[in-house]
Structure formats: structure tokens, C-alpha cells
Design an enzyme around this catalytic site. Structure first.
Site, short mmCIF file in Angstrom:
data_model
loop_
_atom_site.label_atom_id
_atom_site.label_comp_id
_atom_site.label_asym_id
_atom_site.label_seq_id
_atom_site.Cartn_x
_atom_site.Cartn_y
_atom_site.Cartn_z
N LYS A 10 0.87 -1.19 0.00
CA LYS A 10 0.00 0.00 0.00
C LYS A 10 0.90 1.23 0.00
CE LYS A 10 -0.05 2.01 3.31
NZ LYS A 10 0.18 2.64 4.62
N ASP A 132 -4.83 0.49 8.83
CA ASP A 132 -4.55 0.37 7.40
C ASP A 132 -5.14 -0.89 6.78
OD1 ASP A 132 -3.13 2.64 6.89
OD2 ASP A 132 -1.14 1.72 7.02
O1 C5P Z 1 -3.86 1.11 13.80
P1 C5P Z 1 -2.44 0.72 13.90
O2 C5P Z 1 -2.21 -0.43 14.84
O3 C5P Z 1 -1.78 0.50 12.58
O4 C5P Z 1 -1.68 1.98 14.53
C1 C5P Z 1 -0.40 1.90 15.11
C2 C5P Z 1 -0.15 3.16 15.93
O5 C5P Z 1 -0.01 4.28 15.07
C3 C5P Z 1 -1.30 3.53 16.86
O6 C5P Z 1 -1.17 2.90 18.11
C4 C5P Z 1 -1.15 5.04 16.98
O7 C5P Z 1 -0.14 5.36 17.91
C5 C5P Z 1 -0.65 5.43 15.62
N1 C5P Z 1 -1.73 5.87 14.71
C6 C5P Z 1 -2.31 7.11 14.92
N2 C5P Z 1 -3.31 7.54 14.08
C7 C5P Z 1 -3.72 6.78 13.04
C8 C5P Z 1 -3.14 5.51 12.81
C9 C5P Z 1 -2.14 5.10 13.67
O8 C5P Z 1 -1.95 7.83 15.86
N3 C5P Z 1 -4.68 7.24 12.22
#
Ligand code: C5P
Length: 296
Positions: A10, A132
């Protein structure tokens, strides 16, 4: 019968971030596209749930007993399957490798277990697993909003010859968001996304940013070197970091030019992952359900 399902990388062509929400996530606006480069996942009938990982980047996942792929399988149903993941993409690299693998697993098991979930039902499961993963379930160009899980369609995109480069450093997404200062905000009125040709797309991209580039460069300054090298390549039209890095991409006018640039870069920079690829031309009217079978 088992067949490999493509878990395409991606790439965020742009990524704008807003102020942190009460739930700890940041609202964002992005345009995600899916080049042909990617991992592959195979799901076969079995009594117990298992995962074997092979491929050039499998070592980076060794000891990861609770791989996102297994979590995705368990979130879908408490059933068995023999999963095999071929890891071609670098890990923790801003091109959604782990997310694409989890999304491919949801699609493959939905078929293998004949669950009959539609895309929006799979996206709902995906959103619980990571920001994602829903867009990777679609694996087609999408505008992303919310924390990444609110998706809307793009009308058309030209083919995008694309060079992906990773300098071999893993950058945890959480750390990049923590180091974020300058934000573009998420108030942009997203266009419908009828990009007729490369020039049309570049006009849009030139007026946008990846807000995560600056904090990622603070954590891993080598990202700046990658971007400088990409923009100096003959024929490079545009270069930027994807997601939270460290993978960067450059766009080229045609595939031959992209291949030549990859070769040239490979001669000078040892140890960098250099992958010439392309995002296929897209038109919303031709979105096809057979799209996720990996090429042999
Ligand atoms: O959702 P995911 O596990 O991929 O996100 C990893 C980390 O990235 C989250 O714990 C957060 O700290 C940060 N994040 C964020 N805002 C988003 C996506 C991710 O702050 N939209």
C-alpha cells in the site's frame, strides 16, 4: 484447492494528519494506491490454524508468535487453516506489508471457509485489527479518512510506473506519530479523483504533503538520503515517503525509465531494497472481483 492471494503493498501518495483524537489516534486524509509488488498468502484446508513464513523478509518475522495474519484469521472465525506467507516486502516500512498480509488472509479465508462476507463486512473485521487493514482489503485506489478506515472511491487513475526504495531501517508507526509536530489538518475537500493522466495527478500531489515525513526523518535521517537519491534519478517526476516510512517512492513516465532508474540506483547504493513496480491503470467501472489472484 488453494491458490496464492496477492497482498499488494500500500503506497500513500499523500498523507495529511490532524490533531490527536480522544482515542489516541490521529485523523488523516490520504490517497492509497496498490502497486503490483507485494507478499503472497496461500490458505489450505487443515484442522488446526497454522502459519509458515518464507521469502526474503521472513527472518524479520521470526519469533513473532502472534503475527497479524493469525490474529486476522482468529477474528474471522474459530476454525483451522494452513496459511503460508511469502514475505517479499520489508517489515515495518510504511507500505502496509503486515496490513496487506492480514487483509489477504481475510479475503482468502472468507473464500476457503465459504463465509460469504462482502467487502464491507470484511472491512469491519479489518478495522478492529489495524487502521490500514480495511484499505488493504479493497486493495484498489481509495481515499482514506477517519483513522484510515473510512474509505471512498477514486474514479480513475493512469498507470503509475513506480520505484519503491527502503534503506533497510524499520520505523515503528507509533514512534513517528509521537514525533509529529507540523500537521496539514484534515479539512481538505477531497476531489472525486478523476485523474486522467500523470500530469493531472501530479498537479494534485504537488499541492499536498506527507506530514509523517518530517518526524520519520528525525528518527531515521537516512530517509532524507533516499529522497535526494530518488529525485536525482533521470526521469523521476515526483518522489515522496509512503505512510510512516521508511519506504519512499518515485513516479516515472514509463516502465522502461523506471527499470533504468532502479538499475542506476542499485549500482550506487548497496543494501537498499529497490523494487521497480507499477500501479495498474484504474477505472472504477472496471473494478473486477478476480483481482486478488497473485500472478504465477
Ligand atoms: O492502527 P495501527 O495499529 O496501525 O496503529 C499503530 C499506531 O499508530 C497507533 O497505536 C497510533 O499510535 C498510531 N496511529 C495514529 N493515528 C492513526 C493511525 C495510527 O496515531 N490514524
Amino acid at each position: 484447492m488453494s491458490f496464492p492471494v496477492a497482498a499488494r503493498a500500500k503506497v500513500n501518495l499523500f498523507l495529511h494528519v490532524g490533531d490527536k483524537r480522544a482515542d489516541g489516534f490521529h485523523p488523516l486524509q490520504s490517497l492509497a494506491v496498490f502497486p503490483e509488488a507485494g507478499d503472497t498468502l496461500t490458505a489450505e484446508v487443515a484442522d488446526a490454524l497454522s502459519l509458515d513464513v518464507n521469502g526474503p523478509f521472513s527472518a524479520a518475522l521470526a519469533g513473532d508468535g502472534d503475527n497479524l495474519v493469525l490474529r486476522a484469521a482468529r477474528a474471522l472465525a474459530a476454525r483451522g487453516a494452513k496459511l503460508t506467507l511469502t514475505k517479499n516486502l520489508p517489515v515495518a516500512s510504511g507500505i502496509g506489508g503486515g496490513s496487506a498480509d492480514a487483509a489477504a488472509c481475510l479475503r482468502a479465508l472468507n473464500d476457503l471457509w465459504r463465509l460469504g462476507h462482502d467487502e464491507s463486512a470484511l472491512c469491519a473485521v479489518a478495522a478492529e485489527l489495524g487502521s490500514d487493514i480495511p484499505v488493504c482489503v479493497a486493495s484498489q485506489p481509495r481515499w482514506m479518512e477517519g483513522r484510515g478506515e473510512v474509505l471512498s472511491p477514486v474514479v480513475s487513475l493512469p498507470p503509475l510506473p513506480m520505484l519503491l526504495v527502503n534503506p533497510g531501517v524499520a520505523v515503528p508507526t507509533r514512534d513517528v506519530f509521537s514525533a509529529l509536530q507540523m500537521r496539514s489538518g484534515v479539512e481538505m475537500r477531497l476531489p472525486r479523483g478523476r485523474f486522467r493522466d500523470m500530469a493531472d495527478l501530479l498537479r494534485f500531489l504537488d499541492a499536498s504533503r506527507n506530514d509523517l515525513e518530517m518526524p520519520a526523518r528525525l528518527i531515521q535521517p537516512v530517509i532524507g538520503e533516499v529522497l535526494t537519491a530518488l529525485s536525482a534519478l533521470p526521469g523521476a517526476l515526483f518522489s515522496r515517503m509512503s505512510g510512516s516510512g521508511a519506504t519512499c517512492f518515485a513516479l516515472f513516465p514509463d516502465d522502461e525509465c523506471c527499470q533504468r532508474a532502479a538499475k542506476l540506483l542499485g549500482e550506487g547504493k548497496r543494501g537498499w531494497w529497490i523494487a521497480p513496480t507499477r500501479v495498474p491503470a484504474y477505472n472504477i467501472e472496471q473494478e473486477s472481483p478476480g483481482r486478488d489472484i497473485a500472478p504465477p
